[in-house]
Motif scaffolding. Structure first.
Motif, mmCIF file in Angstrom:
data_model
loop_
_atom_site.group_PDB
_atom_site.id
_atom_site.type_symbol
_atom_site.label_atom_id
_atom_site.label_comp_id
_atom_site.label_asym_id
_atom_site.label_seq_id
_atom_site.Cartn_x
_atom_site.Cartn_y
_atom_site.Cartn_z
ATOM 1 N N ASP A 169 0.965 -1.077 -0.286
ATOM 2 C CA ASP A 169 -0.107 -0.397 -0.244
ATOM 3 C C ASP A 169 0.678 1.535 0.126
ATOM 4 O O ASP A 169 0.295 2.370 0.253
ATOM 5 N N PHE A 170 2.132 0.687 0.114
ATOM 6 C CA PHE A 170 2.912 2.333 -0.146
ATOM 7 C C PHE A 170 3.321 2.981 -1.607
ATOM 8 O O PHE A 170 3.669 2.261 -2.722
ATOM 9 N N GLN A 171 2.524 4.103 -1.404
ATOM 10 C CA GLN A 171 3.130 4.260 -2.920
ATOM 11 C C GLN A 171 3.879 5.754 -2.922
ATOM 12 O O GLN A 171 3.892 6.474 -2.111
ATOM 13 N N MET A 172 4.478 5.028 -3.893
ATOM 14 C CA MET A 172 5.933 6.958 -4.360
ATOM 15 C C MET A 172 5.722 7.534 -5.921
ATOM 16 O O MET A 172 5.511 7.067 -6.907
ATOM 17 N N LEU A 173 5.942 8.583 -5.653
ATOM 18 C CA LEU A 173 5.899 9.523 -6.917
ATOM 19 C C LEU A 173 7.014 9.920 -7.198
ATOM 20 O O LEU A 173 7.479 10.567 -6.659
ATOM 21 N N PHE A 174 7.528 9.222 -8.605
ATOM 22 C CA PHE A 174 8.926 9.509 -9.851
ATOM 23 C C PHE A 174 8.698 11.112 -10.244
ATOM 24 O O PHE A 174 7.907 11.673 -11.170
ATOM 25 N N SER A 175 9.676 12.724 -9.701
ATOM 26 C CA SER A 175 9.383 13.705 -10.662
ATOM 27 C C SER A 175 10.743 14.292 -10.378
ATOM 28 O O SER A 175 12.054 14.427 -9.214
ATOM 29 N N TYR A 176 10.928 15.093 -11.471
ATOM 30 C CA TYR A 176 11.722 16.398 -11.255
ATOM 31 C C TYR A 176 11.516 17.116 -11.075
ATOM 32 O O TYR A 176 13.034 17.529 -10.324
ATOM 33 N N ASN A 177 10.035 17.933 -10.836
ATOM 34 C CA ASN A 177 10.044 19.296 -10.556
ATOM 35 C C ASN A 177 9.363 18.786 -9.352
ATOM 36 O O ASN A 177 8.091 18.054 -9.218
ATOM 37 N N LEU A 178 9.608 19.711 -7.435
ATOM 38 C CA LEU A 178 9.315 18.604 -6.627
ATOM 39 C C LEU A 178 8.336 19.607 -5.802
ATOM 40 O O LEU A 178 7.169 19.283 -5.646
ATOM 41 N N GLU A 179 8.194 20.861 -6.786
ATOM 42 C CA GLU A 179 6.474 21.892 -6.235
ATOM 43 C C GLU A 179 6.036 21.396 -7.875
ATOM 44 O O GLU A 179 4.309 21.309 -7.187
ATOM 45 N N GLU A 180 5.807 20.931 -8.252
ATOM 46 C CA GLU A 180 4.917 20.413 -9.243
ATOM 47 C C GLU A 180 4.143 18.906 -8.707
ATOM 48 O O GLU A 180 2.858 18.924 -8.860
ATOM 49 N N ALA A 181 5.027 18.201 -7.936
ATOM 50 C CA ALA A 181 4.559 17.021 -7.349
ATOM 51 C C ALA A 181 3.677 17.458 -6.470
ATOM 52 O O ALA A 181 2.787 16.874 -5.717
ATOM 53 N N LEU A 182 4.215 17.887 -5.240
ATOM 54 C CA LEU A 182 3.772 19.013 -4.298
ATOM 55 C C LEU A 182 2.073 19.146 -4.391
ATOM 56 O O LEU A 182 1.077 18.878 -3.512
ATOM 57 N N SER A 183 1.860 19.876 -5.219
ATOM 58 C CA SER A 183 0.539 20.868 -5.928
ATOM 59 C C SER A 183 -0.077 20.026 -6.157
ATOM 60 O O SER A 183 -1.356 20.226 -6.525
ATOM 61 N N SER A 184 0.500 18.158 -7.184
ATOM 62 C CA SER A 184 -0.896 17.515 -7.027
ATOM 63 C C SER A 184 -1.575 17.000 -6.264
ATOM 64 O O SER A 184 -2.624 15.988 -6.837
ATOM 65 N N GLY A 185 -1.501 16.993 -5.330
ATOM 66 C CA GLY A 185 -2.701 16.885 -4.629
ATOM 67 C C GLY A 185 -2.011 17.444 -2.713
ATOM 68 O O GLY A 185 -1.307 18.171 -2.259
ATOM 69 N N PRO A 186 -2.927 16.411 -1.809
ATOM 70 C CA PRO A 186 -2.974 17.521 -0.423
ATOM 71 C C PRO A 186 -2.170 17.084 0.171
ATOM 72 O O PRO A 186 -1.713 15.964 0.117
ATOM 73 N N ALA A 187 -1.030 17.429 0.765
ATOM 74 C CA ALA A 187 0.043 17.070 1.958
ATOM 75 C C ALA A 187 -0.660 18.069 3.149
ATOM 76 O O ALA A 187 -0.756 18.319 3.452
ATOM 77 N N ARG A 188 1.088 17.123 4.604
ATOM 78 C CA ARG A 188 0.468 17.733 5.494
ATOM 79 C C ARG A 188 1.500 17.647 5.777
ATOM 80 O O ARG A 188 3.037 17.502 6.086
ATOM 81 N N ALA A 189 2.274 18.720 7.147
ATOM 82 C CA ALA A 189 4.063 18.861 7.271
ATOM 83 C C ALA A 189 4.412 17.368 8.564
ATOM 84 O O ALA A 189 3.800 16.450 8.964
ATOM 85 N N LYS A 190 5.100 17.568 8.020
ATOM 86 C CA LYS A 190 6.279 16.009 8.326
ATOM 87 C C LYS A 190 7.331 16.321 7.120
ATOM 88 O O LYS A 190 7.738 16.397 6.193
ATOM 89 N N THR A 191 8.137 16.458 8.455
ATOM 90 C CA THR A 191 10.200 15.880 7.773
ATOM 91 C C THR A 191 10.322 14.710 7.231
ATOM 92 O O THR A 191 9.873 13.542 7.569
#
Length: 691
Positions: free
Chosen positions: A90-112
């Motif tokens: 159930d573990f998913q990872m999105l591969f991307s060269y552009n981090l901003e576009e990858a993060l803007s594609s869906g909701p996120a929560r604060a985590k280091t």
């Protein structure tokens, strides 16, 4: 070509991993992976991502449940493209060269989240409200493969000069102190004390792998605390398995900060609380071999270690590794020395056993008394006696009763070598001294320095060599064949012969001056026929010996067999008795040796084979008492030595089912010698087995 893996749990993007060319990122259930997937359906080492041919490639590592990209399980290496979604359980990872576009594609929560970047590891922090990210002070800030303190060239910008001078001074003194320590605890304690002079850590320890584990791939399970300290009330908290295994596996030193909320880097106390704010962990390694770790941690957030502290700790760890290597080497040498001493003692005991003169006859007692009187001096001893009486045993007894007993005992048969080879064996030779001399060889005189050299069959030495030998006996130096270096050797010489040297002197075959030089102390060893009282004791002695060697359990001799041995004249002396008993032990099918197991040949008697009154050795035992009293004991038919030897060899081969190696061992000869004898007698192994 830096890329990112954005990890999603449920409907939220959580962690961000930075992919850097040159570093392989592994994924799996094991804590030593860069990306740990805590799912039982994930294999311990599930998949990996690496950069090759200007592309990022995903490879499944033979996982149990497979790796899925865009809904399709991988069957081979997959070239990752922008937007590819990698799924493990159930573990998913999105591969991307552009981090901003990858993060803007869906909701996120604060985590280091940790991302690995060469020597540094940085953290991406995603804001849940704005869906943007920024970089904050990282956890693992530095990795070090080698310290610059010990590299031989200093980077001027890496350390401030005052701090470098203080650290270098401490390292110099510490290296000297570590070299003086003789145990693991004091080495570890000294190292920690040196570290504390430059680094104000609150707690730490030296953890070492067991000596046996050092030879295997290192595991944190085998780490043991050699020494530790703690400057506050709470005791030292042992290193976490994740941090220990990471350093052991990668062999790099790690500096991590802001770890107060990370249980993988900071250990919890008995209440489950984490008090550490920063940590330094360095491997203790010698070359590619890791011996252990140095673990330091800080509990005050206002006191943060810097890269200079990491460099210094790594330099101390390298000095500790050298001290431990020397200590382990010293211990190994001591163990080898003790083992060698035990082996030497055992060999001396065996030699002493072989040197014991078995028997209680008056003749043997006289020999033993002469040995006792002659042994304490360094005078040359001349042993005379028939072949097979045990002249070498007498020489050994002299050696082991003398002050030179701690030195070597070397025996050389002068009759077994040609003149040139005998000279080479005695005095040695240089490379190229003669054909076949491919390297320098030490002679027996040099090898026997501060010991004893026995020269058997001294009467067979050539007159030319006798002259050189006489000079050495008189204290003059000698030279190796082909050399010009004068060599002195402190050697006690024992000579032995079965020849009549007085007659050889009359025929100019032996030098008279050498004869008198050898005959300082003369010991005459009596033949076995003059020691009838010792025959039974000698026979039982050889029986016990060959029982052990052959793995037999022969209980003894029948009374008839003992009588058979006692009435025989033994022309071959003790050597013949030894061989007769050995043959009987190997071949007899009974618990007690019978007369028929003892084939004896009296070579001193005329042939009786054609005599009508000829009787076998067994028949001689049936003589009436009057015949025995009058000495009318029939001897067995005489046979040549070749016939006796052939029969003995054939019987031994039959007993070993034709195993030549085993037969040669029992016979006390080389396998090649046995083959030559069989060829000489025209005997083949198949015929032996068939018979």
């Amino acid at each position: 070509m830096v890329a990112y893996l954005v990890i999603r749990e449920g409907n939220s993007w959580t962690d961000v991993f930075r992919l850097v060319p040159g570093r392989t990122t592994s994924m799996g259930r094991a804590t030593t992976n860069q990306i740990v997937v805590k799912d039982d359906r994930c294999s311990r080492y599930h998949a990996e991502i690496f950069f090759t041919d200007n592309h990022w490639t995903l490879r499944d590592l033979g996982s149990r449940n497979g790796t899925i990209v865009k809904g399709t399980p991988l069957e081979s290496d997959h070239l990752l493209l922008e937007g590819d979604v990698i799924q493990i359980a159930d573990f998913q990872m999105l591969f991307s060269y552009n981090l901003e576009e990858a993060l803007s594609s869906g909701p996120a929560r604060a985590k280091t989240a940790e991302t690995f970047s060469g020597e540094e590891t940085v953290i991406a922090k995603v804001d849940a409200d704005t869906n943007t990210f920024d970089w904050e002070q990282p956890k693992i800030t530095h990795r070090r493969d080698k310290t610059k303190f010990l590299s031989g060239k200093q980077d001027k910008g890496s350390l401030t000069q005052p701090k470098f001078s203080q650290a270098a001074s401490t390292l110099c003194r510490l290296a000297f102190d570590l070299g003086q320590k003789q145990d693991i605890y004091t080495i570890s304690q000294t190292a920690l004390s040196g570290i504390l002079e430059n680094i104000k850590a609150d707690a730490g320890a030296v953890l070492l792998l067991s000596f046996a584990q050092q030879q295997e791939p290192p595991s944190e399970k085998f780490l043991e605390i050699a020494a530790s300290f703690s400057h506050h009330k709470k005791p030292y908290q042992k290193i976490t398995p994740f941090l220990a295994q990471t350093v052991l596996k990668e062999g790099e030193a790690i500096l991590a900060r802001n770890i107060s909320d990370d249980e993988t880097l900071a250990a919890q106390d008995s209440r489950g609380e984490i008090h550490a704010t920063s940590v330094i962990c360095t491997p203790i390694r010698q070359g590619e071999q890791i011996l252990g770790l140095i673990h330091l941690y800080f509990t005050d957030s206002n006191r943060v270690p810097d890269p200079d502290d990491l460099e210094f700790t790594l330099a101390v760890a390298d000095n500790v590794a050298l001290a431990l290597k020397n200590l382990y080497g010293q211990r190994k040498l001591e163990e080898n020395l003790l083992q060698t001493q035990d082996e030497i003692q055992e060999l001396r005991q065996r030699l002493g056993t072989d040197s014991n003169l078995v028997g209680r006859s008056l003749q043997l007692q006289r020999v033993q008394q002469e040995i006792a009187r002659a042994a304490p001096s360094k005078a040359t001893i001349f042993i005379r006696g028939e072949s097979g009486v045990g002249k070498e045993l007498v020489a050994r007894a002299v050696h082991f009763a003398s002050p030179q007993k701690s030195g070597p005992f070397i025996c050389l048969n002068c009759a077994a070598l040609s003149e040139t080879l005998l000279e080479s064996e005695l005095f040695g030779h240089e490379r190229g001294a003669f054909t076949g001399a491919t390297e320098r060889k030490i002679g027996k005189f040099e090898a026997a320095h501060e010991g004893t050299l026995m020269l058997d069959e001294i009467g067979e030495m050539s007159p030319t060599l006798q002259a050189k030998f006489l000079r050495v006996l008189e204290g003059h130096p000698f030279e190796r064949l082909g050399g010009n270096e004068a060599i002195f050797a402190d050697v006690r010489v024992i000579a032995a012969t079965n020849r009549d040297l007085e007659q050889a002197i009359q025929k100019n075959l032996f030098r008279q001056d050498l004869y008198f030089r050898l005959k300082v102390i003369e010991i005459l060893v009596p033949p076995l026929r003059d020691r009838k009282d010792d025959i039974v004791e000698l026979a039982n002695h050889f029986l016990q010996r060959f029982n052990l060697e052959a793995g037999r359990k022969i209980k003894g001799f029948t009374p008839e067999a003992l009588k058979h041995l006692q009435v025989y004249q033994w022309p071959g002396n003790i050597r013949e008795l030894k061989n007769v008993v050995e043959r009987a032990v190997v071949l007899t099918p009974f618990e007690y040796i019978q007369p028929n197991d003892l084939p004896l040949a009296d070579l001193s008697q005329p042939s009786l084979a054609s005599s009508p009154n000829h009787r076998t050795p067994a028949d001689s035992l049936s003589l009436d008492e009057d015949d025995h009293t009058n000495g009318k004991i029939s001897s067995p038919p005489p046979r040549s030595l070749a016939e006796v030897e052939k029969e003995h060899i054939l019987a031994t081969l039959r007993a070993t089912s034709g195993n030549k190696s085993q037969a040669a061992s029992i016979l006390g000869i080389e396998r090649s010698t046995l083959d030559r004898k069989l060829k000489r007698y025209g005997v083949s192994t198949p015929r032996i087995i068939k018979e």
